[in-house]
Design a protein around this motif. Structure first.
Motif, PDB file in Angstrom:
ATOM      1  N   THR A  69      29.418  29.175 -63.464  1.00 32.18           N
ATOM      2  CA  THR A  69      29.027  29.866 -64.698  1.00 32.18           C
ATOM      3  C   THR A  69      27.531  30.173 -64.688  1.00 32.18           C
ATOM      4  N   LEU A  70      26.734  29.189 -64.292  1.00 36.43           N
ATOM      5  CA  LEU A  70      25.286  29.394 -64.280  1.00 36.43           C
ATOM      6  C   LEU A  70      24.905  30.465 -63.264  1.00 36.43           C
ATOM      7  N   ALA A  71      25.596  30.459 -62.130  1.00 38.30           N
ATOM      8  CA  ALA A  71      25.302  31.477 -61.121  1.00 38.30           C
ATOM      9  C   ALA A  71      25.613  32.860 -61.677  1.00 38.30           C
ATOM     10  N   ARG A  72      26.764  32.992 -62.342  1.00 37.72           N
ATOM     11  CA  ARG A  72      27.159  34.295 -62.882  1.00 37.72           C
ATOM     12  C   ARG A  72      26.146  34.757 -63.940  1.00 37.72           C
ATOM     13  N   LEU A  73      25.746  33.843 -64.833  1.00 37.45           N
ATOM     14  CA  LEU A  73      24.841  34.221 -65.920  1.00 37.45           C
ATOM     15  C   LEU A  73      23.451  34.572 -65.391  1.00 37.45           C
ATOM     16  N   THR A  74      22.934  33.753 -64.472  1.00 36.57           N
ATOM     17  CA  THR A  74      21.575  34.027 -63.996  1.00 36.57           C
ATOM     18  C   THR A  74      21.553  35.279 -63.135  1.00 36.57           C
ATOM     19  N   GLN A  75      22.635  35.528 -62.401  1.00 40.70           N
ATOM     20  CA  GLN A  75      22.651  36.736 -61.579  1.00 40.70           C
ATOM     21  C   GLN A  75      22.721  37.982 -62.453  1.00 40.70           C
ATOM     22  N   ALA A  76      23.285  37.844 -63.653  1.00 42.47           N
ATOM     23  CA  ALA A  76      23.312  38.971 -64.592  1.00 42.47           C
ATOM     24  C   ALA A  76      21.985  39.081 -65.339  1.00 42.47           C
ATOM     25  N   GLY A  77      21.025  38.216 -65.016  1.00 37.73           N
ATOM     26  CA  GLY A  77      19.709  38.310 -65.650  1.00 37.73           C
ATOM     27  C   GLY A  77      19.535  37.403 -66.838  1.00 37.73           C
ATOM     28  N   GLY A  78      20.521  36.575 -67.142  1.00 40.12           N
ATOM     29  CA  GLY A  78      20.410  35.679 -68.287  1.00 40.12           C
ATOM     30  C   GLY A  78      19.541  34.480 -67.962  1.00 40.12           C
ATOM     31  N   ARG A  79      18.990  33.902 -68.997  1.00 43.57           N
ATOM     32  CA  ARG A  79      18.128  32.750 -68.822  1.00 43.57           C
ATOM     33  C   ARG A  79      18.911  31.492 -69.149  1.00 43.57           C
ATOM     34  N   VAL A  80      18.729  30.455 -68.352  1.00 44.66           N
ATOM     35  CA  VAL A  80      19.443  29.196 -68.577  1.00 44.66           C
ATOM     36  C   VAL A  80      18.413  28.097 -68.754  1.00 44.66           C
ATOM     37  N   ALA A  81      18.579  27.332 -69.810  1.00 45.78           N
ATOM     38  CA  ALA A  81      17.650  26.233 -70.075  1.00 45.78           C
ATOM     39  C   ALA A  81      18.367  24.908 -69.881  1.00 45.78           C
TER      40      ALA A  81
END
Lengths: 223, 467
Positions: A69-81
């Motif tokens: 999930t984190l890989a998908r979100l960060t690759q789409a440009g989302g920020r993860v904290a």
């Protein structure tokens, strides 16, 4: 004797209500594990809500559950904290899992500040996902976090000890990882009944084709 | 050119009132020698009690039992005048604070930016109300006429010469900004309004009242153009509030702090800049002042954000002694580029941009609390980790997701070696490391990353978790 009534008639007269008239919209947050997605009523993480991952021990693959999930979100440009992680995230492993490190932010906080920082991040709508490790979280704290995740339309995940499973929680989804035997149980999932059987753990990784493209959420970059 | 005059009828009083937590209590400004203290200005509540400006203080005390008195400070009033000039600078390139208690702004050049006059006037008034200053506004083709008209009217807007002539004609002689003795002699001649003065033969009038008065009459109609001193905004911002009581808790500083950060934001908007660092100085009765630096990672100018960040820093301060004055000093005012935002970007309510969120977290948790991750090219795990900078290539696996800040002994029976050894030998130049790393499974099912001294298979040190 028996009074035969046509079913249509009852529907028309609004005497009978059909439960769940339409299927819930599928989640745009697939977990990356097709087996888990099919087990969950929304087909993925509940959106704009808090999920709990309950762990008996560290080092049993808890990050492996989140990395897709984190890989998908960060690759789409989302920020993860990551708020108050218990150890140092080892960048090599995170990068290997496909997480774009430059979209990852670690927030170090004292245990008493972890819920506050998590709430701020969830509410801000500046993050695509917020992972937190609260050491002690009571019902009120979790309710605040759940509300903040709703407000910020953010994917919130709280990593908590398995001992918290006995207490009720306002989280929309509760997963428990177990070892010996290794398995994953869905304790609670909003909008459906938890599957009666535990899932094998580690989950078999599905082929990428099982996740349609439309599920990849593009998160606009606000840097 | 069209000039707007913003008249500030009670500048000194507003400057004092805006820092009082309850401006609805009776309050007066006093000045004059100690024996003959005179009320200089009174607020609405004091006026309701029967007090008025010009009353001796002793009389005022006989009329009203309880009111706050504040010493009138002309320097303070000048500072507020300067501050408002800095604010007005945002609405026009030509701002003058030459005339007392008023600001003159050339606004016609700004119509394309802010919209026509009624809209711009509304903006001006909105700001002034938010900043807490009473005001009257008039618009005229020249600054002198604008000033004279603002003395009588509020909201009057004249853009052409013909109506200007008519409006000037209706002005009372004593309100036209003429030298006092000239106004007095004109009044004694039976002239009440300017229209009567303008009707007189010019040469005869000049002999009676002097050229200064003639010049002023010409300036009003625009026949004589006299340049005004234009205001140049300073390169730094300073604001100071002195308390007439001792402040023992930082919580009591929040109200003045909100005003100050609001002023700073107004000033920054005026010069189209941002602030990256500023200092809060808490002055004590004796001893050195406590300095609270507020540092941001990028320039900002949002009033709410500046307040919140300053507040976050202030909350952490332990006051050693009561505070007598609060000062805000901002010397580094770099250019400010507002964050770009997508027009069709759907954002939930209460959305906060990441930069602002990051500053909020840093303000409460500490400057080092928020950081990124990157890989460093080093075989030693403890050095392959760093919290910022560019990432190097990831080394070949296996590497655990969690790394312990420092290795600890793994005292457990029934360890099962799943992979290894992987020998890490590096760093002879700064503290040698020679270890054999294994992936081991504990009896409870955890997968650990542990190492032994080279060539051995006991004395495992836990260094990470495969999570």
């Amino acid at each position: 004797m028996s009074n035969v009534v046509a079913l249509d008639h009852l529907f028309d007269a609004r005497r009978l209500w059909r439960g769940q008239p339409q299927a819930r919209p599928p989640s745009r947050q697939p977990t990356g594990f097709p087996l888990l997605d099919t087990a969950l009523p929304s087909g993925g993480w509940p959106e704009g809500a808090l999920s709990e991952v309950l762990l008996p021990l560290d080092g049993i693959g808890e990050l492996g559950l989140l990395w897709p999930t984190l890989a998908r979100l960060t690759q789409a440009g989302g920020r993860v904290a990551l708020i108050g992680p218990p150890y140092l995230p080892f960048p090599a492993a995170w990068a290997h899992a496909g997480v774009r490190l430059e979209r990852l932010q670690v927030v170090r906080a004292e245990p008493r500040d972890v819920p506050w920082a998590t709430e701020q991040c969830l509410r801000s709508a500046a993050c695509a996902a917020v992972l937190c490790w609260p050491q002690q979280a009571d019902d009120r704290t979790l309710r605040r976090l759940q509300l903040a995740a709703e407000t910020g339309q953010c994917l919130g995940v709280a990593m908590r000890p398995a001992s918290a499973a006995v207490h009720a929680s306002p989280a929309a989804l509760r997963l428990v990882l177990e070892t010996r035997p290794a398995r994953l149980r869905v304790l609670k999932c909003r909008g459906g009944n938890p599957p009666s059987q535990p899932l094998p753990w580690p989950l078999p990784v599905g082929t990428p084709e099982t996740i349609p493209d439309s599920h990849v959420t593009a998160v606009p970059d606000r840097a | 050119m069209l000039w707007a005059c913003i008249l500030l009828p009670q500048l000194a009083l507003d400057g004092v009132l805006r820092r009082h937590a309850d401006p609805d209590e009776p309050l007066v400004l006093v000045d004059g020698p100690v024996q003959r203290r005179v009320l200089r200005a009174v607020n609405a509540a004091a006026k309701a009690q029967g007090l008025r400006a010009g009353l001796p203080l002793a009389t005022a005390q006989a009329i009203c039992a309880r009111f706050a008195t504040v010493e009138h400070d002309p320097a303070e009033t000048t500072r507020w005048h300067d501050f408002l000039a800095a604010w007005a600078y945002r609405y026009g390139a030509q701002v003058s604070r030459q005339m007392p208690a008023s600001l003159l702004v050339e606004v016609e050049a700004s119509f394309r930016l802010f919209g026509p006059w009624p809209r711009m006037e509304a903006l001006l008034r909105e700001d002034l109300v938010a900043l807490g200053f009473r005001h009257r506004i008039a618009l005229a083709p020249n600054p002198w006429a604008a000033r004279a008209l603002a003395g009588v009217h509020d909201g009057l807007a004249i853009t052409h010469d013909a109506p200007l002539k008519q409006a000037l004609g209706q002005l009372p002689v004593e309100r036209a900004g003429l030298p006092p003795e000239a106004a007095d002699s004109l009044r004694r001649m039976g002239l009440r309004r300017l229209v009567q003065v303008y009707a007189l033969p010019r040469a005869a009038l000049g002999r009676r009242v002097g050229t200064d008065t003639l010049d002023q009459l010409d300036r009003l109609t625009g026949a004589l153009a006299t340049p005004l001193d234009c205001y140049q905004p300073p390169d730094h911002f300073e604001s100071r509030i002195e308390f007439n009581y001792e402040v023992g808790a930082t919580g009591q500083l929040l109200f003045p702090l909100r005003r100050m950060t609001g002023d700073l934001a107004a000033y920054l908007a005026g010069r189209d800049g941002g602030v990256q660092r500023f200092v809060l100085r808490l002055e004590h009765e004796r001893g050195a002042a406590t300095e609270v630096p507020v540092g941001l990672l990028a320039p900002e100018r949002d009033a709410g954000m500046l307040f919140e960040l300053a507040r976050g820093r202030l909350d952490l301060v332990q006051l050693a002694a009561p505070v007598r004055a609060l000062q805000l000093i901002a010397r580094e005012l770099p250019p400010f580029v507002p964050a770009g935002r997508d027009l069709f970007d759907v954002r939930p309510q209460q959305a906060v941009p990441w930069e602002q969120l990051r500053e909020r977290l840093r303000a409460r948790l500490g400057d080092e609390a928020v950081h990124g991750l990157s890989i460093r090219a080093d075989h030693r795990p403890e050095r392959a980790w760093r919290d910022h900078g560019d990432s190097a290539e990831a080394p070949p696996l296996p590497r655990p997701g969690w790394l312990l800040p420092r290795p600890i002994p793994l005292r457990e029976r029934g360890l099962r070696i799943l992979a290894g050894p992987e020998r890490v030998e590096s760093g002879w130049w700064d503290g040698d490391v020679r270890r054999d790393y294994y992936v081991v499974e504990t009896a409870a099912g955890q997968r650990a990353w542990a190492y032994c001294p080279v060539g051995e298979r006991e004395g495992f040190m836990l260094h990470g978790w495969f999570a």
